[in-house]
Write an enzyme that holds these catalytic residues in place. Sequence first.
Site, PDB file in Angstrom:
ATOM      1  NE  ARG A 197      -4.550  -0.898   4.363  1.00  0.00           N
ATOM      2  CZ  ARG A 197      -4.047  -1.851   5.152  1.00  0.00           C
ATOM      3  NH1 ARG A 197      -4.715  -2.958   5.356  1.00  0.00           N
ATOM      4  NH2 ARG A 197      -2.888  -1.673   5.717  1.00  0.00           N
TER       5      ARG A 197
ATOM      6  CE1 TYR B 167      -3.982  -2.000   0.137  1.00  0.00           C
ATOM      7  CE2 TYR B 167      -3.059  -3.030   2.084  1.00  0.00           C
ATOM      8  CZ  TYR B 167      -4.013  -2.990   1.087  1.00  0.00           C
ATOM      9  OH  TYR B 167      -5.003  -3.947   1.044  1.00  0.00           O
TER      10      TYR B 167
END
Length: 544
Positions: free
Chosen positions: A488, A106
């Site tokens: 996300r 991420y």
Amino acid sequence: VPRTENVELPIIPTGYSRSRFNSAIEAIELLIGRQNVELNVKPLVDGWYLEHPNTHDAFHLVEQEELVSSATVYPASTEEVVHIVKWANQYEIPIYPISMGRNLGYGGAAPRVRGSVIVDLGKRMTKILDIDPDTCTCLLEPGVSFYALYEEIQSRGHKHLWIDVPDLGGGSVLGNTVDRGVGYTPYGNHYEAHSGMEVVLPTGEVIRTGMGALPGNNTWQIFPYGFGPYADGIFTQSNFGIVTKIGMTLMPNPGGSEGFMCTFKEEEDLAKIVEVIRPLRIRNILENVAQLKHVVQEVALLGKPRSHWYKGKGAVPLERLREIASTLPCGDCSWVYYGNVYGPKEHRDEKLKITREAFETVPGARWIPRESLPRDHYFFSRENIASGVPEFEELRWLNWHENGSHVFFSPVSAPRGEDALKLFNIAKKWHQECELDSFPACCVGLREMYFIVNMVYDRGDPVSKANAYRCMRGMIADAAAEGFGEYRTHLLLADQVAGTYSWNNNALMQFHNTIKDSLDPNGILAPGRNGIWPKKYRNKSWEL
Ligand code: FAD
């Protein structure tokens, strides 16, 4: 991955002058001590999970030098975080907080704005401030990892307390929770399992949320809401504050825990399988995040590179994967379900019976007895994770490529067969187009399903990286066109994902912007995080 040559001068924030930067660094050294300020002057090293860098994204999706810091500061207390925030305002220098910076897939530890100063809270703010064995709660600083919390609970002899862990236990409990991460016991939704935060606002005020605002309370970790508007959510996946303490609830040991495994033969049965999982999960017969993984992961978990199994270009064909799988305990299959049941043996037996009967309604389903599996099988790592024991085994599939890195595509859908199939087909189309293997897993939270695709690529190969980036952008756009959004995403894809949440002329982002401008008028805190840009950056070509 080749290292970049030694850089003689540190990178400075975009648009900043070197002399101003030098003055700013001198000032922060006076405030928190020279030894707690580090310039980013060494070669960038990607390291590995346990020795990850805090200067850049170890799993870079673009040039390694793109998302890098200029310096890192290491506060030891909330007071020092306040000093740093006030300093950042005085010098109008962008800062980017991390807890431990293991957000791999991420964006890792990287800031979105090149040359930001990383505020690494994980090195010196490592205190477990409280563990209450009666109410099953704890209060933590940002540098407490899942491993550290687990070990402390064991060393205090609180055998009745469990923690909840994600796939890998080396991350920060606080960092994972503020990024709304998930784990695999029934307490797997970490945001839902938290109670109370202490937050340094971008102008330096400190607040405590929920009951923490009431002097003399002893309920901060018990009742998350307190009185009035419930603020905690705005400090997750945002750039509205630096969280310096978090309360977490801990699951009491349910009296037993046991893993189970079932395989499904045909890839096209995905929809049928998800239809079987949904009612079991919503009725809580399946009590933790249910995980249905594609067989490619069973092969990749052997830890050998893809080239060991297949020499051709493009995704490894399903027939080849099934052929390899037929030599493994899972046998010839397309999907593998890893689950867990909880409670005393008689409760577990009853839940296993109901689950097995339901799963076996899918033609070709094969229930694999736990006792038949070798002790070093991945199954036992999953069983541990689902029982709150931290693990590292999940790293094995990164060996699929040389310089193995990965990025997560994480859309949310209803746990419906037709939705799973739509997302599976979008992922398949883009992976084929970009000549990548798709590692999909359906993770059913409760009423929501995370269709997580782990895309493994070679960060040492610019073509592999460019393909991974293109594949991500394509999947995000196609998923949004079908009404799916990500829960996300990687730092570099945040603008695109935020842009898909555009109902009513981007009303939600306008609301975020209003909060940002009010809390952070100088725009110093994590500009661009989750697509939220301070006024001075907004619409000036920062958005990707
Ligand atoms: P950090 O990197 O410290 O924090 C994450 C982000 O939150 C930061 O970039 C920052 O923007 C923000 N932040 C951090 N601290 C603060 C603060 N104090 N105040 C304000 N903002 C802050 N993740 C899961 O959730 N579940 C999984 O099962 C999972 N499986 C994984 C498997 C593999 C193989 C890999 C490589 C990764 C996986 N991840 C998973 C992703 C990631 O590793 C974890 O989420 C990890 O816990 C995040 O890193 P961290 O805890 O060190 O958080």
